[in-house]
Design an enzyme around this catalytic site. Structure first.
Site, PDB file in Angstrom:
ATOM      1  N   GLU A 334      26.068  42.914  42.588  1.00  0.00           N
ATOM      2  CA  GLU A 334      26.795  44.192  42.633  1.00  0.00           C
ATOM      3  C   GLU A 334      26.200  45.263  41.726  1.00  0.00           C
ATOM      4  OE1 GLU A 334      31.290  42.682  43.554  1.00  0.00           O
ATOM      5  OE2 GLU A 334      30.642  42.536  41.490  1.00  0.00           O
TER       6      GLU A 334
HETATM    7  C1  TNX Z   1      32.765  39.583  42.800  1.00  0.00           C
HETATM    8  S1  TNX Z   1      31.003  37.330  42.819  1.00  0.00           S
HETATM    9  C2  TNX Z   1      32.033  39.525  41.625  1.00  0.00           C
HETATM   10  C3  TNX Z   1      32.740  39.506  40.337  1.00  0.00           C
HETATM   11  C4  TNX Z   1      34.232  39.601  40.506  1.00  0.00           C
HETATM   12  C5  TNX Z   1      34.657  38.762  41.684  1.00  0.00           C
HETATM   13  C6  TNX Z   1      36.140  38.713  41.852  1.00  0.00           C
HETATM   14  C7  TNX Z   1      30.144  38.198  42.011  1.00  0.00           C
HETATM   15  C8  TNX Z   1      28.814  37.674  41.854  1.00  0.00           C
HETATM   16  N1  TNX Z   1      30.677  39.319  41.557  1.00  0.00           N
HETATM   17  O1  TNX Z   1      32.261  40.532  39.516  1.00  0.00           O
HETATM   18  O2  TNX Z   1      34.836  39.160  39.338  1.00  0.00           O
HETATM   19  O3  TNX Z   1      34.076  39.268  42.832  1.00  0.00           O
HETATM   20  O4  TNX Z   1      36.500  37.817  42.850  1.00  0.00           O
END
Ligand code: TNX
Length: 524
Positions: A334
């Site tokens: 992300e």
């Molecule tokens: C996605 S999964 C994220 C996290 C969040 C999560 C909540 C991932 C690699 N990144 O930053 O905490 O979703 O479900």
């Protein structure tokens, strides 16, 4: 020597007594009523009863069998009230833990496998290494009545059905991740979770040590990361961080439970806590305020600045020096505030730093959209397994850890009524979480590229150990089974009965769990 009733074996192969039947309290647990399902079970007639004079005998001189024996004694003493002395004197009855070196005549058990043989005279656990003995001990524990898990003296009897279990894992990587950044969890809380993971033969503890809301590990060369960046959490509470001694204590405790710690510093996104601590890490030279919300994707290290790589080098050097395990997770998910070009440039520069300090790169699967280094491991967290770049990287040699969010994410709500957690990947009930195959999940990825599975627990909404446990149980044991048991043992109908039998054990251990209506929990 005490031989039990000779009727137990038939119940190991026939349909198990229903958990609430009058016999259930005294008939030994069938050898196949275990989570994760063992690779092979051969029931026999009879049983062994642990009695007041049962010794725990160890062989092998390197001390590791004795450590497992001491652990087993610690598990069994409170509820039995027996002495259970650990002795190196061979022969005779009792519980025997044996390390057999690799080589001619040795059973083919692999690095983590074990054989558990139960006769009227003895219980013998054989393995090539301490990990196998430890996993065998976890199996043994589940074959005793649930009351063995209580901390005060219980009545027994402590009988174990006769027969042989020969067992080894399907996958080398059976992980659990704990996000200690969104909410901070102290050393004792982490140890408690480690003990719970060990019950199901999980062998990796991935600690998500940094994110927008908190930096949780002391770094001597950049002290404000922990002192300032660790000073809050989601909702604005006090947060916290691990001193280096705290971290070592976690690593050592995990090792005593045969888990390897995999530390994660999430980069280049998810970095507000670092950016708030050092103005020079920001492209505009201005430190943002600390962040206590739950948005994602708004922060990025400054990719063009040289100081960014001084920072990364120092952090990775200090963390690698503290970490005996071979892995270092660099996040990479992300990074919505980093351009694709910058993301690739950043990963091209940072992966060699991990290698320079002797560690293997692990990254979230977005790393496959850059240039994963040779030997890098990608952790998949998508929801349909159709990302072409993941399959392409797997074909080119990148190994995969599977954590599909709509299956393995322990922070997803079970259903619309779950008071904790999130639902961006949907609701994840026990069956949804269990019923998929890691070997075929990623379209077009070779089965041999799958290193294993991992169950992440993100903690935006979780603040206590009870919260952790409510989300992890009963889903965690299901993911553990996907990682350990052969594909041929994968069966929801069998699993739901076996996991139901864990409920009374969790009650005895004080684990708060979700009473999924999909699982036939015993009523008494
Ligand atoms: C996605 S999964 C994220 C996290 C969040 C999560 C909540 C991932 C690699 N990144 O930053 O905490 O979703 O479900």
């Amino acid at each position: 020597m005490v031989a039990g009733a000779g009727t137990a074996a038939s119940s190991a192969s026939a349909a198990p007594a229903s958990p609430s039947s009058p016999d259930a309290a005294t008939a030994p647990t069938p050898l196949d009523r275990v989570v994760p399902a063992p690779a092979s079970v051969r029931p026999a007639a009879g049983s062994y009863a642990i009695h007041p004079d049962t010794p725990i005998r160890v062989s092998g001189s390197d001390g590791s069998a004795r450590r497992v024996a001491d652990y087993l004694a610690t598990v069994l003493r409170p509820a039995t009230g027996y002495r259970l002395p650990v002795t190196a004197r061979a022969g005779g009855d009792g519980i025997r833990l044996r390390l057999t070196p690799k080589g001619a005549g040795a059973p083919k058990l692999g690095a983590e496998g074990y054989r558990l043989e139960v006769t009227g005279r003895a219980i013998t656990v054989t393995a090539r290494a301490s990990a196998g003995l430890f996993h065998g001990v976890q199996t043994l524990r589940q074959l005793l009545p649930a009351s063995i898990e209580r901390t005060t003296r219980q009545t027994g009897p402590w009988r174990i059905a006769a027969g042989t279990i020969t067992d080894e894992p399907r996958y080398a990587w059976r992980g659990a991740m704990l996000d200690v950044s969104r909410h901070f969890f102290g050393v004792d809380q982490v140890k408690r979770y480690i003990d719970q993971l060990a019950l199901y033969k999980i062998n990796r503890l991935h600690l998500h040590l940094s994110d927008d809301q908190g930096w949780r590990i002391a770094i001597d060369s950049w002290p404000r990361l922990a002192a300032h960046g660790g000073s809050t959490q989601v909702g604005g509470g006090p947060g916290g961080y691990y001193t280096k001694d705290d971290y070592r204590e976690i690593v050592n405790y995990a090792a005593s439970r045969e888990l390897t710690v995999v530390p994660e510093i999430d980069m280049p996104g998810h970095t507000n806590a670092a950016l708030a601590s050092y103005a020079e890490l920001n492209c505009d030279g201005v430190a943002p305020p600390l962040y206590t919300g739950t948005e994602v994707g708004f922060s990025s290290l400054c990719v063009p600045k040289d100081v960014t790589y001084d920072f990364v080098d120092d952090v990775i050097r200090e963390l690698a020096a503290l970490t005996p395990g071979p892995y270092l997770h660099i996040g990479g998910d992300e990074a919505h505030s980093t351009s694709h070009e910058d993301y690739v440039a950043f990963m091209d520069r940072v992966q060699p730093v991990v290698a320079k300090y002797g560690k293997t790169v692990v990254g979230w699967h977005q790393l496959t959209g850059a240039h994963p280094a040779k030997g890098a491991i990608a952790q998949y967290w998508g929801t349909d397994g159709r990302e072409k770049e993941v399959a392409d990287a797997a074909k080119a040699g990148t190994q995969l850890i599977l954590s599909p969010a709509n299956r393995a994410y322990l922070d997803m709500k079970y259903d619309a009524n779950t008071p904790l957690g999130q639902n961006w990947a949907g609701y994840v009930e026990a069956k949804q979480s269990y019923d998929w195959d890691p070997g075929t999940y990623i379209k077009d990825a070779p089965a041999s590229s799958v290193l294993g599975v991992e169950a992440p627990l993100w903690t935006e909404t979780l603040e206590t150990s009870a919260h952790i446990e409510y989300m992890a149980f009963p889903r965690l044991p299901g993911i553990a089974e996907l990682g350990w048991s052969p594909a041929s043992a994968h069966d929801w109908e069998s699993y739901r009965v076996r996991v139901a039998a864990q409920g009374p054990r969790w009650d005895a251990m004080g684990i708060t769990y979700y009473h999924s209506p999909q699982i036939p929990w015993p009523t008494s």
